[in-house]
Design an enzyme around this catalytic site. Sequence first.
Site, short mmCIF file in Angstrom:
data_model
loop_
_atom_site.label_atom_id
_atom_site.label_comp_id
_atom_site.label_asym_id
_atom_site.label_seq_id
_atom_site.Cartn_x
_atom_site.Cartn_y
_atom_site.Cartn_z
N PHE A 179 -4.33 -6.16 7.01
CA PHE A 179 -3.72 -5.12 6.57
C PHE A 179 -4.30 -4.00 7.78
O PHE A 179 -4.90 -2.99 7.34
CB PHE A 179 -4.07 -4.54 5.46
CG PHE A 179 -3.49 -5.48 4.37
CD1 PHE A 179 -2.09 -5.69 3.63
CD2 PHE A 179 -4.50 -6.19 3.69
CE1 PHE A 179 -1.84 -6.52 2.79
CE2 PHE A 179 -4.27 -7.30 2.62
CZ PHE A 179 -2.83 -7.43 2.11
N ASP B 80 -7.44 -4.05 3.55
CA ASP B 80 -7.16 -2.78 3.25
C ASP B 80 -5.76 -2.54 2.85
O ASP B 80 -4.73 -2.06 3.71
CB ASP B 80 -7.62 -1.63 4.44
CG ASP B 80 -7.17 -0.07 4.08
OD1 ASP B 80 -7.24 0.10 2.97
OD2 ASP B 80 -7.28 0.50 5.00
N CYS C 1 -5.97 1.79 -2.59
CA CYS C 1 -5.65 3.37 -2.74
C CYS C 1 -4.72 3.67 -3.84
O CYS C 1 -4.19 4.51 -3.78
CB CYS C 1 -5.27 3.69 -1.31
SG CYS C 1 -3.77 2.66 -0.83
N ASP D 125 -1.24 -7.88 10.62
CA ASP D 125 -0.32 -6.90 9.93
C ASP D 125 1.07 -7.42 9.76
O ASP D 125 1.36 -8.28 10.78
CB ASP D 125 -0.38 -5.46 10.52
CG ASP D 125 0.17 -4.44 9.67
OD1 ASP D 125 -0.90 -3.64 8.99
OD2 ASP D 125 1.14 -4.22 9.39
N ASN E 88 2.06 -12.08 7.38
CA ASN E 88 2.37 -11.85 5.90
C ASN E 88 0.95 -12.30 5.45
O ASN E 88 0.69 -13.35 5.36
CB ASN E 88 3.60 -12.33 5.23
CG ASN E 88 3.29 -11.79 3.83
OD1 ASN E 88 2.54 -11.40 3.13
ND2 ASN E 88 4.45 -11.82 3.36
N1 SAH Z 1 -6.65 -0.25 7.72
C1 SAH Z 1 -5.61 0.55 8.10
C2 SAH Z 1 -4.58 1.13 7.07
C3 SAH Z 1 -3.94 -0.05 6.20
S1 SAH Z 1 -2.36 0.73 5.62
C4 SAH Z 1 -6.40 1.90 8.54
O1 SAH Z 1 -7.52 2.25 8.27
O2 SAH Z 1 -5.78 2.76 9.28
C5 SAH Z 1 -1.56 -1.09 5.16
C6 SAH Z 1 -1.15 -1.85 6.24
O3 SAH Z 1 -0.65 -2.96 5.51
C7 SAH Z 1 0.17 -1.34 6.73
O4 SAH Z 1 0.12 -1.22 8.10
C8 SAH Z 1 1.34 -2.26 6.30
O5 SAH Z 1 2.19 -2.78 7.41
C9 SAH Z 1 0.38 -3.62 5.84
N2 SAH Z 1 0.98 -4.73 5.20
C10 SAH Z 1 1.84 -4.46 4.02
N3 SAH Z 1 2.26 -5.52 3.60
C11 SAH Z 1 1.60 -6.51 4.18
C12 SAH Z 1 1.57 -7.91 3.86
N4 SAH Z 1 1.95 -8.47 3.19
N5 SAH Z 1 0.95 -8.74 4.84
C13 SAH Z 1 0.24 -8.12 5.91
N6 SAH Z 1 0.06 -6.66 6.25
C14 SAH Z 1 0.90 -5.75 5.25
#
Ligand code: SAH
Length: 390
Positions: A223, A294, A334, A245, A273
């Site tokens: 993420f 995250d 969050c 991501d 994913n």
């Molecule tokens: N760590 C980052 C914030 C992450 S926000 C920072 O500090 O800036 C959460 C992220 O998870 C988003 O970019 C979203 O595209 C991604 N996301 C959502 N579902 C997901 C999945 N199933 N697999 C991978 N990424 C995912």
Amino acid sequence: MIKVGLRKKIAQRIVNGHPWIFNNEVEKVEGQVNGGETVEVFTHDKKFVGKGYINPKSQILVRLLTRDKNAEINEQFFHDQIAQCWEYRKRIGYTENCRLVFGEADSLPQLIIDKFNDYFVIQTLALGIDVWKPAIVKALNEIFKPKGIYERNDVPVRELEGLPQYKGFLSDPFDTKIIIKENGLQFYVDIENGQKTGYFLDQQDNRRAIQHIVKGAEVLGVFTYTGTFEIHAAHYGAKSVLGLDISENAVQQANRNAELNGLQNSCRFQTANAFDVLKQWVKDGRQYDVVMLDPPAFTKSRETLQKAITGYKEINLRGMKLVKPGGFLVTSSCTNLVNAELFLQIIDMAAKDARRKTRQVVFQTQSADHPVIWGMENTHYLKYLIIQVI
Ligand code: SAH
């Protein structure tokens, strides 16, 4: 001014300082109400409670702006409040980039303002604050002389208030891909098309917390969004970093950020994913020194809370299994409705299922420019935990 009278039996919450007044807590409203206007609120025995804004279309009928009987809600009020927010951020050491206004925690319910050096991003998430947008913009111009102001009101929650989703300039147009500095690194922020206001300032201190554990480590970040944690890891001396991501756009931005910092050789990003890939990699027996998670908020409503808990447990279980004995899991949540205690319980359940012992390294919340007010649950939303996985 319209007077709102509360019922006799209402939650202590309001008396204790919480600014929200729900429809079912109101006995009567004297006068013809226009959504967004300022009202005075009284207890059942006519004691003054505060002044706030009303919206008959919303379940939260009134949100209080002040408890001061003599305060006038006008342009000057917003100027003074925002100036105070700025004084506070300077006082606690958040000047270059910060959440300048954090809604309820700054006594400006449903107003979010993020400051990215000379640029400002605004969200007005309720009708009663939206009507003051011109005053808010004027205050920013007076206090900061900014290079640009942008509105990111493309947020579904506005529809509960009868407001449209919208984004656009509140200043002369400017190039909305800007660069900010954080912890000695640089990051592109896409104010117009990035997530939320473009950048997650709430993790700015937590990104520093990985400094020692990533030295010489093989790191997996899941993420990743624009790669901020991963680029910090590389900067702090990780041997290799892989960030994942689901969004192609995020991965592209993460790559650009790595290049911006000259860290493209130690940092790789990939679209994936998380739920599929983590499962597969556990099967494949992959191992990392540090795994960072995250995810986005998994739920905003109680109805789907159980599903969110299951989601957190699953990714943390898999994350732990990918950590070498003695390595570290860096994990965040969050989701408002998953409070700190529940989050720790979920991590504990995941550890038991993974048959791993853990010990806590740090457990903290969002950075201090997002103040927590005890008793206002949604001001205390971020959980950030580092554990050693033994
Ligand atoms: N760590 C980052 C914030 C992450 S926000 C920072 O500090 O800036 C959460 C992220 O998870 C988003 O970019 C979203 O595209 C991604 N996301 C959502 N579902 C997901 C999945 N199933 N697999 C991978 N990424 C995912």
